[in-house]
Motif scaffolding. Structure first.
Motif, PDB file in Angstrom:
ATOM      1  N   SER A 107      29.553  -2.586 -15.420  1.00 43.69           N
ATOM      2  CA  SER A 107      30.539  -1.556 -16.106  1.00 43.69           C
ATOM      3  C   SER A 107      31.772  -2.400 -16.156  1.00 43.69           C
ATOM      4  O   SER A 107      32.071  -3.380 -15.851  1.00 43.69           O
ATOM      5  N   GLY A 108      32.732  -1.601 -17.087  1.00 38.89           N
ATOM      6  CA  GLY A 108      33.995  -2.063 -17.226  1.00 38.89           C
ATOM      7  C   GLY A 108      33.870  -3.427 -18.047  1.00 38.89           C
ATOM      8  O   GLY A 108      33.329  -3.640 -18.749  1.00 38.89           O
ATOM      9  N   GLU A 109      35.134  -4.133 -17.315  1.00 41.33           N
ATOM     10  CA  GLU A 109      35.020  -5.375 -18.026  1.00 41.33           C
ATOM     11  C   GLU A 109      34.191  -6.335 -17.845  1.00 41.33           C
ATOM     12  O   GLU A 109      33.760  -7.009 -18.729  1.00 41.33           O
ATOM     13  N   GLU A 114      31.678  -5.367 -20.808  1.00 42.94           N
ATOM     14  CA  GLU A 114      32.043  -6.082 -22.288  1.00 42.94           C
ATOM     15  C   GLU A 114      31.837  -7.574 -22.129  1.00 42.94           C
ATOM     16  O   GLU A 114      31.443  -8.022 -23.231  1.00 42.94           O
TER      17      GLU A 114
END
Length: 331
Positions: free
Chosen positions: A10-12, A15
Motif C-alpha cells: 500500500s501507499g508509496e 505506487e
C-alpha cells in the motif's frame, strides 16, 4: 538483494510497484492477497502476487533476466499458497512466458495473443470436465450465471433456453467471491429449476468466469476486461463446450454493468468461431406504477440490505423468497 513482502502493498510502496509493472507492460491487478518484490537496493527488479490460488503480476526487470528470479518468485508464491492450504495453482501470464513456467511444473490450459493460463495439475481441466454430467441429446445449450441470488429473471432465461434445447447445462459460478456462497447459489438454482426436466445444474470449477480465467468479473469496476474475456471464452469453447456437445450459449441483455455488456459483446464475436451460436435474450422486466425495470440480482441484494422484503417477493421465485425471509430474520 532482499525480498519485501506485502499483504498486499500500500501507499508509496504500492505506487512504486505499479510503476515497475507498467514499465514491464503489465497492469497492477487489485485482486490479490499477497505480493512480494525482489529488491536491488531501492530498486524493484522482480515481483509477483498471489490471489488465493492464482499467481499473477509476475515480472522481472529485463536487465536481470536469466538470473533465476522468476523461479524464485514462483517458489515463494507456491510456498505461501501451501501455507493457506492451496495446492492446485494457476498462473495468468503472457504467452511469451510459456516455456519458463512449463519448466517450473505448470501446464498450459489456453492462450490468446495476449494472455496465457496455466495450472500445476497435468490434465486438470480434462479431469474436471470428465466429472461433469454428460447426457446425450440433440441440441445442447448452456447458460453461465452467478445467480447471486436466483431471480425470476434467471428463471425466465432458463425456461426459454430449455424450451429451445434438448439439454440445457446451467453452470453456476463456483467462485466464492459473491454476496451468497457458491453452495447456496447452486442450491437455489437447483430448487428454482426442479420443474424443468432437461436442465442440468453444473459447477464452473476454476475454469469458467473464475478468479483465474476472468478476475475482473469480481471487481466490477467497469474496466473493459477484453483480454480476460477472450481467454475465458476460449477455455469455454475448447474445453467445456466441445466435449459436452454444446452448440448454443444463452445470455441475458445487460443494461446496467459495462463490464458484463462488454463480455457479452466479446462472446458474440468469439463463440461463433467455434460453431457455438450466441442467443441474447432481453431481460425480464417488472412493471411499477410509472415504468418498467429489468429484474436484477443486485436489486434483490439492495432490497435485502434495506429490509424491504415486500419488494423482493416480486423479483424472485418462491424457493429463493423463502430462503431470503429466513436470512432477513437472522441478519
Amino acid at each position: 538483494m532482499e525480498i519485501n513482502y506485502g499483504s498486499p502493498f500500500s501507499g508509496e510502496r504500492l505506487e512504486k510497484l505499479k510503476s515497475f509493472l507498467t514499465k514491464q507492460g503489465l497492469d497492477y491487478d487489485e485482486q490479490q492477497q499477497f505480493s512480494l518484490c525482489i529488491m536491488d537496493g531501492p530498486k524493484i527488479i522482480a515481483t509477483g502476487a498471489l490471489d488465493v490460488n492464482v499467481l499473477k503480476c509476475i515480472a522481472v526487470d529485463p536487465a536481470h533476466r536469466n538470473e533465476g528470479l522468476a523461479a524464485r518468485i514462483v517458489t515463494e508464491l507456491i510456498n505461501k499458497a501451501a501455507e493457506q492450504g492451496q495446492y492446485h495453482l494457476f498462473i495468468f501470464t503472457g504467452p511469451e512466458n510459456k516455456e519458463l513456467f512449463s519448466g517450473l511444473g505448470f501446464y498450459s490450459i489456453a492462450q490468446t495473443k495476449k494472455a496465457l493460463l496455466m495450472e500445476n495439475k497435468k490434465d486438470g481441466i480434462i479431469d474436471f470436465v470428465s466429472g461433469l454430467q454428460k447426457p446425450d441429446g440433440g441440441k445442447i445449450g448452456a447458460i453461465v450465471a452467478n445467480c447471486n441470488p436466483f431471480t425470476k429473471g434467471h428463471l425466465y432465461l432458463i425456461e426459454k433456453a430449455a424450451r429451445e434445447c434438448d439439454i440445457l447445462h446451467l453452470f453456476i459460478l463456483s467462485e466464492n467471491k459473491s454476496f451468497f456462497s457458491s453452495d447456496l447459489r447452486k442450491e437455489l438454482a437447483v430448487n428454482g429449476t426442479a420443474h424443468i426436466p432437461n436442465v442440468i445444474v453444473q459447477p464452473t470449477g476454476p475454469y469458467i468466469i473464475s478468479a483465474a480465467t476472468f478476475p475482473k468479473y469480481f471487481i466490477k469496476d467497469d474496466a473493459p476486461g477484453g483480454v480476460n474475456a477472450e481467454l475465458d471464452l476460449k477455455i469455454f469453447a475448447e474445453h467445456i463446450a466441445r466435449p459436452l456437445g454444446i452448440s448454443r450459449r444463452y445470455v441475458g441483455t445487460e443494461p446496467n454493468c459495462r463490464l458484463t455488456a462488454s463480455y457479452n459483446r466479446k462472446m458474440k464475436e468469439t463463440l461463433p468461431q467455434y460453431g457455438i451460436e450466441v442467443v441474447e435474450v432481453p431481460r425480464l422486466e417488472i412493471q411499477s406504477s410509472d415504468h418498467s425495470k429489468a429484474i436484477s440480482a443486485s436489486s434483490v441484494r439492495n432490497f435485502l440490505l434495506e429490509g424491504a422484503m415486500a419488494e423482493i417477493e416480486a423479483l424472485v421465485p418462491p424457493a429463493t423468497y423463502r430462503y431470503l425471509l429466513e436470512y432477513g430474520k437472522h441478519s
